[in-house]
Design an enzyme around this catalytic site. Structure first.
Site, short mmCIF file in Angstrom:
data_model
loop_
_atom_site.label_atom_id
_atom_site.label_comp_id
_atom_site.label_asym_id
_atom_site.label_seq_id
_atom_site.Cartn_x
_atom_site.Cartn_y
_atom_site.Cartn_z
N GLY A 10 53.21 63.32 35.16
CA GLY A 10 53.79 62.18 35.87
C GLY A 10 55.31 62.28 35.92
N ASN A 32 45.21 63.48 34.35
CA ASN A 32 44.06 63.52 35.26
C ASN A 32 44.51 63.59 36.72
OD1 ASN A 32 44.96 60.96 35.86
ND2 ASN A 32 43.04 59.91 35.40
N THR A 35 47.90 59.67 39.26
CA THR A 35 49.21 59.35 39.85
C THR A 35 50.22 60.45 39.54
OG1 THR A 35 49.82 58.00 37.93
CG2 THR A 35 48.86 56.84 39.80
N GLY A 36 49.91 61.32 38.62
CA GLY A 36 50.77 62.47 38.33
C GLY A 36 50.53 63.56 39.37
N ASN A 99 41.98 56.51 22.31
CA ASN A 99 41.67 57.94 22.19
C ASN A 99 42.89 58.75 21.74
OD1 ASN A 99 38.96 57.74 22.84
ND2 ASN A 99 39.34 57.92 25.04
N TYR A 145 48.23 45.28 34.09
CA TYR A 145 49.23 46.19 33.49
C TYR A 145 49.81 45.57 32.22
CZ TYR A 145 53.19 49.38 33.10
OH TYR A 145 54.09 50.31 32.64
N TYR A 159 46.41 50.48 14.03
CA TYR A 159 46.27 51.84 13.45
C TYR A 159 47.35 52.06 12.39
CZ TYR A 159 42.54 54.05 16.15
OH TYR A 159 41.32 54.40 16.66
N ARG A 186 57.63 51.54 44.25
CA ARG A 186 58.64 50.87 43.44
C ARG A 186 59.93 50.76 44.24
NH1 ARG A 186 57.34 53.21 37.49
NH2 ARG A 186 56.55 54.97 38.66
N1 UDP Z 1 60.83 45.15 45.47
C1 UDP Z 1 61.43 44.95 46.69
N2 UDP Z 1 61.13 45.79 47.71
C2 UDP Z 1 60.29 46.86 47.56
C3 UDP Z 1 59.68 47.07 46.30
C4 UDP Z 1 59.96 46.18 45.26
O1 UDP Z 1 62.24 44.02 46.86
O2 UDP Z 1 60.08 47.59 48.55
C5 UDP Z 1 61.17 44.25 44.35
C6 UDP Z 1 60.00 43.74 43.54
O3 UDP Z 1 59.44 42.58 44.11
C7 UDP Z 1 60.68 43.45 42.20
C8 UDP Z 1 61.75 44.54 42.10
O4 UDP Z 1 61.96 44.98 43.44
O5 UDP Z 1 61.30 42.20 42.21
C9 UDP Z 1 61.35 45.72 41.24
O6 UDP Z 1 60.10 46.16 41.67
P1 UDP Z 1 59.39 47.48 41.13
O7 UDP Z 1 58.03 47.51 41.76
O8 UDP Z 1 60.26 48.65 41.33
O9 UDP Z 1 59.27 47.28 39.56
P2 UDP Z 1 58.84 46.08 38.59
O10 UDP Z 1 58.53 44.85 39.41
O11 UDP Z 1 57.65 46.58 37.88
O12 UDP Z 1 60.02 45.86 37.73
#
Ligand code: UDP
Length: 338
Positions: A10, A32, A35-36, A99, A145, A159, A186
């Site tokens: 990953g 697996n 996502t990596g 595991n 998550y 553990y 992200r």
């Molecule tokens: N976000 C956004 N536009 C995008 C993707 C994410 O504005 O195209 C926002 C999302 O709603 C969050 C922040 O950016 O407020 C960070 O999102 P990311 O999914 O990167 O990580 P996480 O929410 O897990 O911190």
């Protein structure tokens, strides 16, 4: 040392494998490839101290050779990925962690759990210190998550208490850098792909929510120090410089020299409003603090994606499609209601 890295193909895992090999360790990477990506570790394959095993941590992993440490990084970390794979996300955080703990326990090995700032949920304490217990909606879409990582912390501590396993927990805050998938959904990858492609950047909500972004090299350096230490943690690892999503979008547009505009979409359910680590414990116990600023880290990330224009183009188109087919529809419906 012989170190098993789960999720080693990953984004974070592949950087960790590389750093460990560079300092002379023997590394077994288990992934697996859900996502990596095999290409993340392809250039390590010629190193005779590196072994790649395509396997799922949902199955017990037995090593015939002695293991000195297990870095458990396997997991589904991107929000769009865990929304797509909710049951897998819960399973890898729970059974997968069990595991990997069994593997560490069998070999009397050090065990590092890659936990997350998401254990704090939408935090009511700011910045977040390790002694804050968090504000997580246990039944919301993000819970698969958040709760799986909270369980992973709980089972690791169990553990540690009952079997004496040498556990170390790190809570990783938003990390970015080369080898992220352009389409992983992200915010950094989405903005960079969109800016490089000249497409509108998609801000969810009004852009006032904050995150604190850590460059991957800094993060991996902390993981290695944690691996070598005997600290149990949990220890926050992240860059405490906080940005709004509007600031991030403007920075990406300026660093890419893009003419992209910004489009606004609804905020996903339970999206945390603020996030910033207190890294006092990491500074004190690990002697660690991040050194790569966001301008430099983003520039290095952008440069990496510039060399992958096909992937960037496809990702940007995919993201645009998702907005139309998903949140975009919601936006149109909201507009129609108004
Ligand atoms: N976000 C956004 N536009 C995008 C993707 C994410 O504005 O195209 C926002 C999302 O709603 C969050 C922040 O950016 O407020 C960070 O999102 P990311 O999914 O990167 O990580 P996480 O929410 O897990 O911190």
């Amino acid at each position: 040392m012989h170190i098993v890295v789960s999720g080693g193909a990953g984004f974070l895992g592949s950087h960790l494998c590389e750093v460990l090999l560079n300092r002379g360790d023997k590394v077994t990477c288990i992934d697996n490839l859900a996502t990596g990506r095999a290409e993340n570790v392809a250039r390590l394959a010629s190193n005779r101290r590196f072994t790649f095993v395509q396997a799922d941590v949902l199955k017990p992993y037995v090593s015939s050779v002695r293991v000195d440490a297990v870095a458990h990084l396997a997991g589904v970390a991107s929000p769009p990925d865990y929304h797509r794979m909710p049951l897998e996300t819960l399973a890898v955080g729970s059974r997968g962690t069990e595991n990997m703990l069994e593997l560490a326990d069998t070999h009397n090995a050090r065990f590092i759990l890659a936990s997350t700032s998401e254990v704090y949920g939408d935090p009511q304490v700011h910045p977040q210190r390790e002694d804050y217990w968090g504000n997580v909606n246990p039944i919301g879409p993000r819970s698969v998550y958040d709760e799986s990582k909270r369980y992973a912390e709980a089972v690791s501590m169990a553990y540690s208490r009952t079997r004496g396993t040498n556990v170390g927990i790190v809570r990783i805050f938003n990390t970015y850098g080369p080898r992220m998938r352009a389409n992983d959904g992200r915010v950094v990858t989405s903005f960079v792909a969109q800016a490089l492609n000249g497409d509108p950047l998609t801000i969810y909500g009004d852009g006032s929510q904050t995150r604190s972004f850590c460059f991957v090299d800094d993060l991996v350096r902390a993981l290695v120090v944690m691996l070598d230490s005997a600290h149990t943690g949990p220890i926050n690892i992240g860059n405490p410089i906080e940005r709004t999503m509007t600031e991030l979008a403007e920075l990406v547009i300026s660093l890419t020299g893009s003419s992209s505009s910004i489009d606004y979409f609804p905020l996903p359910t339970d999206d945390p409003t603020r996030r910033k680590p207190d890294i006092g414990v990491a500074e004190e116990l690990l002697g660690w603090r991040p050194v790569v600023g966001i301008e430099e880290g983003l520039a290095r990330t952008i440069e990496w994606f510039q060399g992958r224009s096909k992937e960037v183009k496809a990702a940007s188109a995919e993201l645009a499609g998702e907005q139309v087919g998903g949140q975009g529809v919601e936006r149109l419906e909201l507009a129609a209601l108004a």
